[in-house]
Design an enzyme around this catalytic site. Structure first.
Site, mmCIF file in Angstrom:
data_model
loop_
_atom_site.group_PDB
_atom_site.id
_atom_site.type_symbol
_atom_site.label_atom_id
_atom_site.label_comp_id
_atom_site.label_asym_id
_atom_site.label_seq_id
_atom_site.Cartn_x
_atom_site.Cartn_y
_atom_site.Cartn_z
ATOM 1 N N GLY A 13 8.312 -3.233 3.102
ATOM 2 C CA GLY A 13 8.651 -4.478 3.778
ATOM 3 C C GLY A 13 9.709 -5.311 3.066
ATOM 4 O O GLY A 13 10.581 -5.894 3.709
ATOM 5 N N ASN A 14 9.635 -5.332 1.718
ATOM 6 C CA ASN A 14 10.581 -6.190 0.992
ATOM 7 C C ASN A 14 12.019 -5.656 1.054
ATOM 8 O O ASN A 14 12.962 -6.374 0.754
ATOM 9 C CB ASN A 14 10.142 -6.379 -0.464
ATOM 10 C CG ASN A 14 10.167 -5.085 -1.247
ATOM 11 O OD1 ASN A 14 9.916 -4.017 -0.706
ATOM 12 N ND2 ASN A 14 10.488 -5.184 -2.513
ATOM 13 N N LYS A 130 -4.229 -1.175 11.111
ATOM 14 C CA LYS A 130 -2.928 -1.502 10.540
ATOM 15 C C LYS A 130 -2.431 -2.857 11.024
ATOM 16 O O LYS A 130 -2.212 -3.054 12.220
ATOM 17 C CB LYS A 130 -1.904 -0.420 10.892
ATOM 18 C CG LYS A 130 -0.595 -0.641 10.167
ATOM 19 C CD LYS A 130 0.326 0.545 10.237
ATOM 20 C CE LYS A 130 1.628 0.249 9.522
ATOM 21 N NZ LYS A 130 1.456 -0.180 8.139
ATOM 22 N N LYS A 214 4.041 4.282 7.154
ATOM 23 C CA LYS A 214 5.294 4.893 6.720
ATOM 24 C C LYS A 214 5.137 5.683 5.408
ATOM 25 O O LYS A 214 5.910 6.594 5.136
ATOM 26 C CB LYS A 214 6.406 3.849 6.592
ATOM 27 C CG LYS A 214 6.206 2.810 5.485
ATOM 28 C CD LYS A 214 7.030 3.105 4.252
ATOM 29 C CE LYS A 214 6.872 2.089 3.147
ATOM 30 N NZ LYS A 214 5.601 1.438 2.918
ATOM 31 N N LYS A 276 -0.057 4.394 -0.506
ATOM 32 C CA LYS A 276 1.045 4.863 -1.364
ATOM 33 C C LYS A 276 0.541 5.878 -2.377
ATOM 34 O O LYS A 276 1.149 6.933 -2.579
ATOM 35 C CB LYS A 276 1.707 3.697 -2.098
ATOM 36 C CG LYS A 276 2.358 2.709 -1.153
ATOM 37 C CD LYS A 276 3.057 1.612 -1.911
ATOM 38 C CE LYS A 276 3.224 0.378 -1.055
ATOM 39 N NZ LYS A 276 3.523 0.596 0.356
HETATM 40 P P1 ADP Z 1 5.159 -2.179 1.442
HETATM 41 O O1 ADP Z 1 5.671 -3.111 2.486
HETATM 42 O O2 ADP Z 1 6.169 -1.795 0.434
HETATM 43 O O3 ADP Z 1 4.407 -1.010 2.018
HETATM 44 P P2 ADP Z 1 2.619 -3.409 0.710
HETATM 45 O O4 ADP Z 1 2.498 -4.894 0.686
HETATM 46 O O5 ADP Z 1 1.999 -2.656 1.827
HETATM 47 O O6 ADP Z 1 4.148 -3.073 0.568
HETATM 48 O O7 ADP Z 1 2.029 -2.820 -0.659
HETATM 49 C C1 ADP Z 1 2.496 -3.239 -1.926
HETATM 50 C C2 ADP Z 1 1.569 -4.293 -2.502
HETATM 51 O O8 ADP Z 1 0.328 -3.709 -2.905
HETATM 52 C C3 ADP Z 1 2.046 -4.940 -3.782
HETATM 53 O O9 ADP Z 1 2.981 -5.959 -3.542
HETATM 54 C C4 ADP Z 1 0.736 -5.492 -4.392
HETATM 55 O O10 ADP Z 1 0.554 -6.848 -4.046
HETATM 56 C C5 ADP Z 1 -0.358 -4.687 -3.699
HETATM 57 N N1 ADP Z 1 -1.301 -3.955 -4.566
HETATM 58 C C6 ADP Z 1 -2.590 -3.748 -4.230
HETATM 59 N N2 ADP Z 1 -3.219 -3.052 -5.171
HETATM 60 C C7 ADP Z 1 -2.331 -2.801 -6.161
HETATM 61 C C8 ADP Z 1 -2.399 -2.100 -7.398
HETATM 62 N N3 ADP Z 1 -3.521 -1.534 -7.814
HETATM 63 N N4 ADP Z 1 -1.287 -2.033 -8.165
HETATM 64 C C9 ADP Z 1 -0.137 -2.615 -7.743
HETATM 65 N N5 ADP Z 1 -0.013 -3.280 -6.573
HETATM 66 C C10 ADP Z 1 -1.090 -3.383 -5.766
HETATM 67 MG MG MG Z 2 2.681 -1.178 3.346
#
Ligand code: ADP
Ligand code: MG
Length: 314
Positions: A13-14, A130, A214, A276
């Site tokens: 997203g970022n 989701k 994704k 992820k």
């Molecule tokens: P994207 O849009 O890149 O898929 P998400 O917001 O879905 O991003 O996922 C990334 C986020 O997951 C990070 O910004 C963080 O806040 C969160 N997160 C949750 N658990 C963890 C973890 N164990 N280690 C690092 N980040 C984590």
């Molecule tokens: Mg995500």
């Protein structure tokens, strides 16, 4: 010289922002990170998410059909297709410009509208999970449930969001075309927004009301293209155990066995970090020598050079 490393990048997203102007600005920074990897000698393929964009398109199309009785509601699969084209348009232009700015003139950029087959009996259809679109207050969420039949959920203390089914990707329909373009040296954006979810009905592909994650779509793309590395670029530099707690520990290296233990212990939030890590583990275990990297968008180059990020391997 070594064969070029083939890398599939999953953009979070970022990398794309939440609004039209935000996306226009974000893709410039994202393109720099991607062209950095090309300059490091990598062969890059790009996939990306679409949470805010597909929510925005869906809201706009619902407003249209409320206003104009001749416009039936737009299926979610069509909204995903629109998001692929809109994001691809901004991203491919920003990439083209960044390549030219660095005097790289031999790499054409193209976006492939990509459908991904899902199983019609995937249990995810019975349990929408989701989040898409913008955050709402409790009152707005109730109204959306009553008026449009949306399923709303509270999202990690940040407000309410619509949730939709998120089935697992089974087959990338356009994989042959994607492979041809990638093999001929083009920079390809594919499986945008997790791919347009479709189910197979004889020879007919039917759009499904869902959004594929994704992270899983990118993983499948990486396997299908026989990539060496799956890079998931997100909003954190590394994966942590005890994330957000006093005992928080950032991980540089993670074996797939360790990752499984941490997943079982609940260190990774479902819907954000968990998919992820699951995707990274699946890819690293899919074939000898394959690895995954999870890091911050701006740290992609340092990550591929082994200087930062969390590296997942067997
Ligand atoms: P994207 O849009 O890149 O898929 P998400 O917001 O879905 O991003 O996922 C990334 C986020 O997951 C990070 O910004 C963080 O806040 C969160 N997160 C949750 N658990 C963890 C973890 N164990 N280690 C690092 N980040 C984590
Ligand atoms: Mg995500």
């Amino acid at each position: 010289m070594d064969k070029k490393k083939r890398i599939v990048i999953a953009l979070g997203g970022n990398a794309l922002g939440n609004t039209l102007p935000e996306q226009m600005a974000a893709v410039k920074i994202t393109s720099k990170a991607i062209v950095d990897l090309i300059e490091e000698g990598c062969e890059v393929v790009i996939a990306h998410g679409n949470g805010p964009q597909v929510g925005m398109i869906n809201n706009a199309m619902s407003a249209l059909s409320r206003e104009d009785p001749n416009q039936p509601n737009t299926p979610l699969s069509v909204c995903v297709a629109m998001s692929q084209a809109y994001i691809g348009y901004d991203l491919q232009n920003a990439l083209r410009e960044e390549l030219l700015n660095r005097n790289i003139t031999h790499i054409p950029v193209a976006t492939m509208i990509t459908q991904i087959r899902v199983d019609s009996d995937d249990p995810a259809f019975l349990n929408p999970s989701k989040p898409i679109g913008h955050f709402m207050t409790k009152e707005q969420a109730q109204e959306a449930e009553e008026k449009y039949g949306y399923i709303m959920r509270e999202d990690a203390g940040r407000g309410y969001r619509r949730v939709v089914a998120s089935p697992k990707p089974a087959q990338i329909i356009e994989i042959g075309a994607i492979r041809t373009l990638v093999d001929s040296g083009q920079l390809v954006i594919a499986c945008g927004g997790g791919g347009i979810p479709v189910t197979l009905n004889g020879n007919h592909l039917k759009g499904a009301s869902a959004v594929i994650d994704k992270d899983f779509a990118s993983e499948l793309l990486a396997e299908e293209l026989d990539a060496d590395v799956l890079i998931i670029l997100t909003a954190v530099e590394k994966v942590a155990v005890n994330f957000g707690k006093p005992e928080e520990k950032w991980l540089d290296n993670l074996t797939t066995a360790e990752a499984r233990t941490y997943m079982d212990e609940g260190h990774f939030a479902p819907g954000s970090m968990l998919p992820k890590v699951q995707a990274a583990v699946k890819f690293a275990e899919s074939k000898e020598g394959r690895t995954a990297l999870i890091t911050l968008l701006e740290k992609a180059r340092e990550g591929i050079l082994g200087k930062t990020g969390t590296h997942i391997h067997r």
